[in-house]
Design an enzyme around this catalytic site. Structure first.
Site, PDB file in Angstrom:
ATOM      1  N   LYS A 144       0.856  -1.178   0.000  1.00  8.47           N
ATOM      2  CA  LYS A 144       0.000   0.000   0.000  1.00  8.47           C
ATOM      3  C   LYS A 144       0.895   1.231   0.000  1.00  8.47           C
ATOM      4  CE  LYS A 144      -3.649   2.218   2.652  1.00  8.47           C
ATOM      5  NZ  LYS A 144      -4.407   2.540   1.430  1.00  8.47           N
ATOM      6  N   TYR A 145       0.497   2.240  -0.781  1.00 11.58           N
ATOM      7  CA  TYR A 145       1.284   3.463  -0.836  1.00 11.58           C
ATOM      8  C   TYR A 145       0.826   4.393   0.276  1.00 11.58           C
ATOM      9  CZ  TYR A 145       3.545   7.612  -2.714  1.00 11.58           C
ATOM     10  OH  TYR A 145       4.332   8.712  -2.880  1.00 11.58           O
TER      11      TYR A 145
ATOM     12  N   ASN B 176      18.564  -2.370   6.989  1.00 12.61           N
ATOM     13  CA  ASN B 176      19.824  -2.250   6.268  1.00 12.61           C
ATOM     14  C   ASN B 176      20.900  -2.859   7.152  1.00 12.61           C
ATOM     15  OD1 ASN B 176      18.913   0.928   4.812  1.00 12.61           O
ATOM     16  ND2 ASN B 176      18.721  -1.110   3.973  1.00 12.61           N
TER      17      ASN B 176
ATOM     18  N   VAL C 192      25.021   5.091   4.956  1.00 11.36           N
ATOM     19  CA  VAL C 192      25.660   6.305   4.443  1.00 11.36           C
ATOM     20  C   VAL C 192      25.549   7.441   5.478  1.00 11.36           C
ATOM     21  CG1 VAL C 192      25.571   8.074   2.638  1.00 11.36           C
ATOM     22  CG2 VAL C 192      25.161   5.676   2.038  1.00 11.36           C
TER      23      VAL C 192
ATOM     24  N   HIS D  36      10.176   9.072   6.075  1.00 13.21           N
ATOM     25  CA  HIS D  36      11.079   7.929   6.229  1.00 13.21           C
ATOM     26  C   HIS D  36      11.886   8.206   7.496  1.00 13.21           C
ATOM     27  CE1 HIS D  36      14.254   4.957   4.752  1.00 13.21           C
ATOM     28  NE2 HIS D  36      14.779   5.518   5.816  1.00 13.21           N
TER      29      HIS D  36
ATOM     30  N   ARG E 282      24.005  -3.163   7.717  1.00 13.92           N
ATOM     31  CA  ARG E 282      25.341  -2.609   7.461  1.00 13.92           C
ATOM     32  C   ARG E 282      25.428  -1.219   8.076  1.00 13.92           C
ATOM     33  NH1 ARG E 282      23.482   1.270   3.814  1.00 13.92           N
ATOM     34  NH2 ARG E 282      21.779   0.540   2.512  1.00 13.92           N
TER      35      ARG E 282
HETATM   36  P1  ADP Z   1      21.494   4.295   2.642  1.00 11.64           P
HETATM   37  O1  ADP Z   1      20.254   4.299   3.449  1.00 11.64           O
HETATM   38  O2  ADP Z   1      22.693   3.912   3.419  1.00 11.64           O
HETATM   39  O3  ADP Z   1      21.662   5.496   1.821  1.00 11.64           O
HETATM   40  P2  ADP Z   1      21.046   3.040   0.124  1.00 11.64           P
HETATM   41  O4  ADP Z   1      19.987   2.015  -0.085  1.00 11.64           O
HETATM   42  O5  ADP Z   1      20.839   4.373  -0.500  1.00 11.64           O
HETATM   43  O6  ADP Z   1      21.233   3.107   1.670  1.00 11.64           O
HETATM   44  O7  ADP Z   1      22.401   2.445  -0.390  1.00 11.64           O
HETATM   45  C1  ADP Z   1      23.675   2.817   0.091  1.00 11.64           C
HETATM   46  C2  ADP Z   1      24.705   2.693  -0.979  1.00 11.64           C
HETATM   47  O8  ADP Z   1      24.722   1.394  -1.505  1.00 11.64           O
HETATM   48  C3  ADP Z   1      24.474   3.628  -2.119  1.00 11.64           C
HETATM   49  O9  ADP Z   1      25.713   4.103  -2.527  1.00 11.64           O
HETATM   50  C4  ADP Z   1      23.825   2.745  -3.167  1.00 11.64           C
HETATM   51  O10 ADP Z   1      24.127   3.185  -4.464  1.00 11.64           O
HETATM   52  C5  ADP Z   1      24.461   1.426  -2.873  1.00 11.64           C
HETATM   53  N1  ADP Z   1      23.572   0.294  -3.128  1.00 11.64           N
HETATM   54  C6  ADP Z   1      22.373   0.064  -2.592  1.00 11.64           C
HETATM   55  N2  ADP Z   1      21.861  -1.087  -3.035  1.00 11.64           N
HETATM   56  C7  ADP Z   1      22.770  -1.613  -3.875  1.00 11.64           C
HETATM   57  C8  ADP Z   1      22.843  -2.804  -4.653  1.00 11.64           C
HETATM   58  N3  ADP Z   1      21.857  -3.683  -4.670  1.00 11.64           N
HETATM   59  N4  ADP Z   1      23.939  -3.021  -5.388  1.00 11.64           N
HETATM   60  C9  ADP Z   1      24.952  -2.137  -5.369  1.00 11.64           C
HETATM   61  N5  ADP Z   1      24.944  -0.996  -4.653  1.00 11.64           N
HETATM   62  C10 ADP Z   1      23.877  -0.731  -3.923  1.00 11.64           C
HETATM   63  P1  ADP Z   2      15.231   0.579  -0.921  1.00 12.95           P
HETATM   64  O1  ADP Z   2      15.585  -0.821  -0.560  1.00 12.95           O
HETATM   65  O2  ADP Z   2      15.423   0.873  -2.335  1.00 12.95           O
HETATM   66  O3  ADP Z   2      15.868   1.552   0.030  1.00 12.95           O
HETATM   67  P2  ADP Z   2      12.749   0.965   0.545  1.00 12.95           P
HETATM   68  O4  ADP Z   2      11.726  -0.098   0.683  1.00 12.95           O
HETATM   69  O5  ADP Z   2      13.598   1.218   1.721  1.00 12.95           O
HETATM   70  O6  ADP Z   2      13.642   0.656  -0.713  1.00 12.95           O
HETATM   71  O7  ADP Z   2      12.022   2.303   0.108  1.00 12.95           O
HETATM   72  C1  ADP Z   2      12.727   3.420  -0.383  1.00 12.95           C
HETATM   73  C2  ADP Z   2      11.859   4.669  -0.250  1.00 12.95           C
HETATM   74  O8  ADP Z   2      10.636   4.533  -1.004  1.00 12.95           O
HETATM   75  C3  ADP Z   2      11.373   4.976   1.150  1.00 12.95           C
HETATM   76  O9  ADP Z   2      12.338   5.683   1.885  1.00 12.95           O
HETATM   77  C4  ADP Z   2      10.126   5.798   0.888  1.00 12.95           C
HETATM   78  O10 ADP Z   2      10.411   7.122   0.575  1.00 12.95           O
HETATM   79  C5  ADP Z   2       9.545   5.134  -0.334  1.00 12.95           C
HETATM   80  N1  ADP Z   2       8.576   4.099   0.037  1.00 12.95           N
HETATM   81  C6  ADP Z   2       8.829   2.789   0.202  1.00 12.95           C
HETATM   82  N2  ADP Z   2       7.716   2.106   0.515  1.00 12.95           N
HETATM   83  C7  ADP Z   2       6.712   3.016   0.566  1.00 12.95           C
HETATM   84  C8  ADP Z   2       5.299   2.938   0.825  1.00 12.95           C
HETATM   85  N3  ADP Z   2       4.709   1.775   1.071  1.00 12.95           N
HETATM   86  N4  ADP Z   2       4.580   4.082   0.767  1.00 12.95           N
HETATM   87  C9  ADP Z   2       5.176   5.266   0.480  1.00 12.95           C
HETATM   88  N5  ADP Z   2       6.469   5.391   0.221  1.00 12.95           N
HETATM   89  C10 ADP Z   2       7.254   4.294   0.259  1.00 12.95           C
HETATM   90 MG    MG Z   3      15.620   1.504   2.118  1.00 10.56          MG
END
Ligand code: ADP
Ligand code: ADP
Ligand code: MG
Length: 500
Positions: A203-204, A292, A297, A210, A294
């Protein structure tokens, strides 16, 4: 567990530099690895030892598991720190480290594998009693199921890659008619980015925040949360500016989210540092998004307010030490804000802007920390993430942090490539940001506002900036009276300087 003496850092750029710094402070020898295009990079210069990985392509260098393991053994590193991105959340890599008796600075391979798929982690979190976003718990199997489940969840909804990360593989669907084509696009994007086309539905949540919780869990069942980070300043689902505390969260919500985050991680035997991400709706209901597994960033803002070195905490947990503090002893002070300075052109839809850095002046002064991976003369390669540096400001209050960040952004000079610095000046000048009133939709709206620039006469802009400067001196620096123009204009000048 044994004391760590040497750490191989399986990463590059600012995060490799960040880890090297803590290694030095702990008397641990840091070892760098580098690809062909990173021979001159800062992390290579700062490390005690450095070994080549090969060609620039990530698969040949920073993603090459066997090469990295072989190097760690050759240089007799006791441990590997993966940074973020690349192999940081690759459970096969963690397993290889475990097999070879190399300490992986992060969670064990079991929990890591479980968290790698969003559908599985949603199932586990639900079992642990953590509120999850309404949606499916399994990937969608066929078109019939797609439509049935979409009707149940309702529109708008999000299509998400189960293996997703880094904002990729997410697609917003507002109406039924858009569903099928969006589904196929999302699946092919997921296949291309993650080698796994599995898509599920959520659901959106409209106008959400966040908010994420930093946790630390040792090997003896002790776990703490280190407050939250407000990460709603996002562009295409990717964070670009983060702050702590969140202007939106109250003490009671913070405590509830923190306790749930720690309990959630413990329920899957998580260890080491991690971040539990939540979506928070306008009524402050929060829902689990993902873990996450790890170092994040944006970890420095938490370090700035808590005074805790998270990399040191990671290393200590990995070498078997119990957490040196209790939940009650963690008392965040003041406010911290970070912006991600990228090699991208904010005036051309954030087009990557790799190239040689001809001149570099980095900011300093009270409350400023610059976690950077660049040096003058270095050529920013096209092959990797465009992050150059993270500029972090700390202040006793949010106002003080913003004033310092603005001041530092103006001091920052990077010539030869385009950067996102002018864009941050625009954000920091916006009344809604200044009021602490923004959701994940903020940037989408900001980008629709008329862009500050082209076609304007440079001399006129300079003259206006000079006038604005003297006007601002008359007024004094105050956020209660946003002056707007000088900062916007400085952004424009920066833009022109970058072009000249
Ligand atoms: P954060 O919340 O730490 O910003 P991100 O999801 O944006 O987490 O990812 C952190 C870093 O890892 C970014 O530099 C992004 O480009 C890289 N990254 C995220 N997912 C992947 C992936 N599946 N493969 C390679 N790099 C990834
Ligand atoms: P990623 O693994 O690429 O970081 P996330 O599931 O953490 O993906 O979602 C990345 C961003 O997308 C969130 O920080 C938020 O801004 C948006 N998002 C994700 N899920 C939802 C949702 N159900 N409704 C609204 N926004 C969302
Ligand atoms: Mg995320």
């Amino acid at each position: 567990m044994k004391k760590i003496k040497k750490i191989l850092i399986a990463n590059r750029g600012e995060i490799a530099v960040r880890v090297i710094r803590t290694c030095r402070e702990m008397g641990i020898t840091p070892v760098a690895v580098y690809s062909e295009v990173d021979r001159q990079a800062l992390h290579v210069r700062l490390a005690e030892e450095a070994y080549p990985l090969g060609k620039a392509l990530p698969a040949e260098s920073y993603l090459n598991i066997e090469k990295i393991i072989a190097l760690a053994k050759k240089c007799q590193a006791d441990a590997i720190h993966p940074g973020y991105g690349f192999l940081a959340e690759n459970h096969q890599f963690v397993r290889r480290c475990e097999e070879e008796g190399i300490i992986f600075i992060g969670p064990p391979s079991g929990p890591m594998e479980l968290l790698g798929l969003k559908t599985i982690s949603r199932q586990k979190m639900r079992e642990a009693g953590v509120p999850i976003i309404p949606g499916t718990l399994e990937p969608v199997k066929n078109e019939k199921e797609l439509f049935e489940q979409a009707e149940m969840i309702g529109f708008p909804l999000l299509l998400k890659a189960s293996a997703g990360g880094g904002g990729k593989g997410l697609r917003l669907v507002r109406k039924r008619e858009e569903l099928l084509s969006a589904f196929h696009l999302a699946a092919s994007e997921a296949e291309a980015s993650f080698g796994d086309p599995a898509i599920y539905l959520e659901k959106y949540i409209d106008e959400p925040h966040h908010i994420e919780i930093q946790i630390l869990i040792d090997n003896y069942g002790n776990g703490v949360y280190l407050g939250e980070r407000e990460c709603s300043m996002q562009r295409r689902y990717q964070k670009i500016l983060e702050e702590t505390p969140s202007p939106f969260i109250d003490d009671e919500t913070r405590r509830k989210m923190g306790e749930i985050a720690v309990a959630a991680a413990k329920s899957i035997n998580y260890r080491n540092a991690g971040t539990v991400e939540f979506i928070v709706d306008r009524n402050k209901n929060f829902y689990f998004l993902e873990v996450n597994a790890r170092l994040q960033v944006e970890h420095p803002i938490t370090e700035m307010v808590t005074g805790i070195d998270l990399v040191r905490a990671q290393i200590d947990i990995a070498q078997g030490k119990p957490l040196p503090f209790t939940q009650e002893e963690i008392r965040p002070q003041g406010w911290a804000i970070e912006c991600r300075i990228m090699a991208e052109d904010p005036f051309q839809d954030f087009l990557p802007s790799p190239g040689k850095i001809l001149y570099l002046h980095r900011p300093g002064g009270p409350g400023i920390r610059d976690d950077s991976g660049i040096i003058e003369g270095y050529t920013v390669p096209i092959e990797y993430d465009a992050l150059l540096s993270k500029l972090i400001a700390w202040g006793r209050t949010r106002e003080e942090a913003i004033l310092r960040l603005r001041r530092a952004l103006q001091e920052y000079q990077i010539y030869g490539i385009k950067t996102t610095i002018p864009f941050f000046l625009r954000i920091l000048d916006h009344p809604d940001f200044l009021a602490g009133n923004y959701t994940t939709h903020f940037l989408e709206r900001l980008e629709k506002e008329p862009p500050a620039v082209p076609g304007e006469d440079l001399v006129a802009i300079m003259a206006a900036a000079v006038k604005a400067y003297y006007d601002s001196k008359k007024q004094g620096a105050s956020l209660s009276k946003p002056r707007g123009n000088p900062w916007k204009l400085m952004g424009r000048i920066e833009f022109f300087k970058n072009r000249l």
